[in-house]
Scaffold this active site. Sequence first.
Site, PDB file in Angstrom:
ATOM      1  N   TYR A  31       8.529  17.505  50.147  1.00 39.25           N
ATOM      2  CA  TYR A  31       9.328  17.122  49.519  1.00 39.25           C
ATOM      3  C   TYR A  31       9.714  15.738  49.896  1.00 39.25           C
ATOM      4  O   TYR A  31       8.345  15.315  50.043  1.00 39.25           O
ATOM      5  CB  TYR A  31      10.654  17.553  50.924  1.00 39.25           C
ATOM      6  N   ARG A  66       8.714  26.306  52.347  1.00 37.43           N
ATOM      7  CA  ARG A  66       8.192  26.220  50.766  1.00 37.43           C
ATOM      8  C   ARG A  66       6.822  26.731  50.020  1.00 37.43           C
ATOM      9  O   ARG A  66       6.471  26.160  49.760  1.00 37.43           O
ATOM     10  CB  ARG A  66       8.760  25.362  49.747  1.00 37.43           C
ATOM     11  N   SER A  90      15.165  27.815  45.771  1.00 40.84           N
ATOM     12  CA  SER A  90      14.860  27.831  44.967  1.00 40.84           C
ATOM     13  C   SER A  90      15.463  28.536  43.125  1.00 40.84           C
ATOM     14  O   SER A  90      15.986  28.376  42.217  1.00 40.84           O
ATOM     15  CB  SER A  90      13.355  28.662  44.484  1.00 40.84           C
ATOM     16  N   ASP A 125      13.583  32.727  48.990  1.00 43.83           N
ATOM     17  CA  ASP A 125      13.229  31.827  48.917  1.00 43.83           C
ATOM     18  C   ASP A 125      14.980  31.266  48.065  1.00 43.83           C
ATOM     19  O   ASP A 125      15.173  31.142  46.483  1.00 43.83           O
ATOM     20  CB  ASP A 125      12.618  30.746  47.756  1.00 43.83           C
ATOM     21  N   GLN A 161       8.376  33.015  48.115  1.00 38.97           N
ATOM     22  CA  GLN A 161       9.079  32.710  46.981  1.00 38.97           C
ATOM     23  C   GLN A 161      10.016  33.848  46.583  1.00 38.97           C
ATOM     24  O   GLN A 161      10.924  33.673  46.551  1.00 38.97           O
ATOM     25  CB  GLN A 161       8.016  32.465  45.748  1.00 38.97           C
TER      26      GLN A 161
HETATM   27  P1  NAD Z   1      15.210  19.582  46.410  1.00 37.02           P
HETATM   28  O1  NAD Z   1      16.440  19.807  45.793  1.00 37.02           O
HETATM   29  O2  NAD Z   1      14.749  19.077  47.636  1.00 37.02           O
HETATM   30  O3  NAD Z   1      15.080  17.981  45.732  1.00 37.02           O
HETATM   31  C1  NAD Z   1      15.056  17.591  43.956  1.00 37.02           C
HETATM   32  C2  NAD Z   1      14.280  16.764  43.262  1.00 37.02           C
HETATM   33  O4  NAD Z   1      14.175  14.813  44.025  1.00 37.02           O
HETATM   34  C3  NAD Z   1      12.852  17.087  44.447  1.00 37.02           C
HETATM   35  O5  NAD Z   1      11.760  17.158  43.657  1.00 37.02           O
HETATM   36  C4  NAD Z   1      12.504  15.460  44.905  1.00 37.02           C
HETATM   37  O6  NAD Z   1      11.688  15.047  45.122  1.00 37.02           O
HETATM   38  C5  NAD Z   1      13.151  14.706  43.909  1.00 37.02           C
HETATM   39  N1  NAD Z   1      13.462  13.196  44.751  1.00 37.02           N
HETATM   40  C6  NAD Z   1      13.927  13.322  45.933  1.00 37.02           C
HETATM   41  N2  NAD Z   1      14.225  11.657  46.120  1.00 37.02           N
HETATM   42  C7  NAD Z   1      14.096  11.405  45.495  1.00 37.02           C
HETATM   43  C8  NAD Z   1      14.624   9.581  44.698  1.00 37.02           C
HETATM   44  N3  NAD Z   1      14.406   8.749  45.346  1.00 37.02           N
HETATM   45  N4  NAD Z   1      13.873   9.426  43.272  1.00 37.02           N
HETATM   46  C9  NAD Z   1      13.486  10.345  42.431  1.00 37.02           C
HETATM   47  N5  NAD Z   1      13.710  11.730  42.692  1.00 37.02           N
HETATM   48  C10 NAD Z   1      14.463  12.485  43.778  1.00 37.02           C
HETATM   49  O7  NAD Z   1      14.048  19.763  45.995  1.00 37.02           O
HETATM   50  P2  NAD Z   1      12.890  21.372  45.423  1.00 37.02           P
HETATM   51  O8  NAD Z   1      14.181  22.036  44.210  1.00 37.02           O
HETATM   52  O9  NAD Z   1      13.985  21.657  46.463  1.00 37.02           O
HETATM   53  O10 NAD Z   1      11.853  20.758  45.877  1.00 37.02           O
HETATM   54  C11 NAD Z   1      11.422  20.114  46.753  1.00 37.02           C
HETATM   55  C12 NAD Z   1      10.020  20.455  46.950  1.00 37.02           C
HETATM   56  O11 NAD Z   1       9.027  22.591  47.403  1.00 37.02           O
HETATM   57  C13 NAD Z   1       9.264  20.872  45.718  1.00 37.02           C
HETATM   58  O12 NAD Z   1       7.564  20.238  46.377  1.00 37.02           O
HETATM   59  C14 NAD Z   1       8.994  22.105  44.929  1.00 37.02           C
HETATM   60  O13 NAD Z   1       7.610  21.705  44.217  1.00 37.02           O
HETATM   61  C15 NAD Z   1       8.840  22.411  46.800  1.00 37.02           C
HETATM   62  N6  NAD Z   1       9.457  24.106  45.773  1.00 37.02           N
HETATM   63  C16 NAD Z   1       7.960  25.374  46.610  1.00 37.02           C
HETATM   64  C17 NAD Z   1       8.302  26.493  46.729  1.00 37.02           C
HETATM   65  C18 NAD Z   1       7.439  27.657  46.647  1.00 37.02           C
HETATM   66  O14 NAD Z   1       6.299  27.130  46.677  1.00 37.02           O
HETATM   67  N7  NAD Z   1       7.953  28.260  47.755  1.00 37.02           N
HETATM   68  C19 NAD Z   1       9.689  26.864  46.012  1.00 37.02           C
HETATM   69  C20 NAD Z   1      10.610  26.036  45.415  1.00 37.02           C
HETATM   70  C21 NAD Z   1      10.031  24.663  45.766  1.00 37.02           C
END
Ligand code: NAD
Length: 366
Positions: A222, A116, A127, A124, A121
């Site tokens: 994560y 990530r 996303s 991705d 991106q």
């Molecule tokens: P995900 O689908 O893995 O999870 C969704 C959300 O649920 C996350 O924000 C996580 O912190 C939250 N979560 C997990 N356990 C929890 C709990 N017990 N209680 C409450 N919330 C909880 O998330 P995602 O959308 O795939 O994103 C994961 C990470 O990747 C994030 O840090 C996001 O910013 C990052 N990200 C980076 C990029 C990039 O730079 N290319 C793109 C997308 C996401």
Amino acid sequence: MTIGVLKEGGEEKRVVLLPEHISFFSKKNIKVLVEKGAGEASFSGDNIYVEGGAELADRSVVLKQADLILGINAPAETLEKGKVFIGILSPLGDKAPVEKLASEGLVVYSLDMIPRSSRAQAVDVLSSQATVAGYKAVLVAASKLPGFFPMFMSASGTIKPSKVLILGAGVAGLQALATARKLGAIVEVFDVRAAVKEEVKSLGGKFVEVEGAKDEASAGGYAVEQSEEYKHKQAELIQEHARQADVVITTAQIPGRKAPVLIQKDTVAHMKPGSVIIDLAASTGGNCELTVDAEEISHGGVSIIGNSAFASSVPADASKMLGKNYTNFIEMMLDENGEMNLDVEDEIVQLTCLCRDGVIVNERLK
Ligand code: NAD
């Protein structure tokens, strides 16, 4: 080189390349063979693919002639050794299909394994598809709810805006927040990662915080498993907020693990009749104790919709985004002659590879 695009089976309506993505490959003298009917459920008929420069073929011909085969799910057929397949296989949830593909000697890339990072991106798929899911979840909740989302003031009286509680502020949760705000709801958001607080605020949401969350830098952004004490405090606070909510949208996931249960049966019992829970984590066990994957149930007047496949219900635009992700990924692997270079020294490509030469090569999967 020949690329094959497969028609997905079952309920899946998306396709990984739309006609508009074909010209990128034609310009590089790469032939694109599309399985007949592949884009129908995304409203891209066979004739539009042909106009876009693709050739149509039966599935067996695509599987035989293509060097690089594209799909979402892996084909059930046994493919010729050495062929390359790019899909979205959720291998951390179920390793068995990858073991099968490895034993057949395929080279397999799963785009949900990309790092990530900012540079990733453009490829991705997590996303792009989470964006679609977060948006659609709100629309489904709004149409299910027996009330309005926005506030209404008219001669017939004043109607208060709905309250939406979002659990998990990843890509899907933030998109759900933005969509619910556009529809005029009051939105509260909860996440274990305090880093998202500012993003939530900037989108017009209120961040609900539980002190003492474990937030490990090693998890690459994560969420990680939380302590029992934290889970207890969190359950109490979520119950307090869920009682007031008209809609709860849950999106919390931990890669490779069962989704955390954030809404207990007892919390549902305290929610208002007519309220709606949409559980996007349904396929990994659900964030609500009562969620049944791919089903809608009712408990004490509360509707609980377990659906991790919302992206497929917006197939045209979800496929448009997938097509861009797949094209960008393939571009990273092409050499100057338009051939695949499996040895390209690119971290994104290497970390996404699951198996090669008959063995699983992916460290996370191993
Ligand atoms: P995900 O689908 O893995 O999870 C969704 C959300 O649920 C996350 O924000 C996580 O912190 C939250 N979560 C997990 N356990 C929890 C709990 N017990 N209680 C409450 N919330 C909880 O998330 P995602 O959308 O795939 O994103 C994961 C990470 O990747 C994030 O840090 C996001 O910013 C990052 N990200 C980076 C990029 C990039 O730079 N290319 C793109 C997308 C996401």
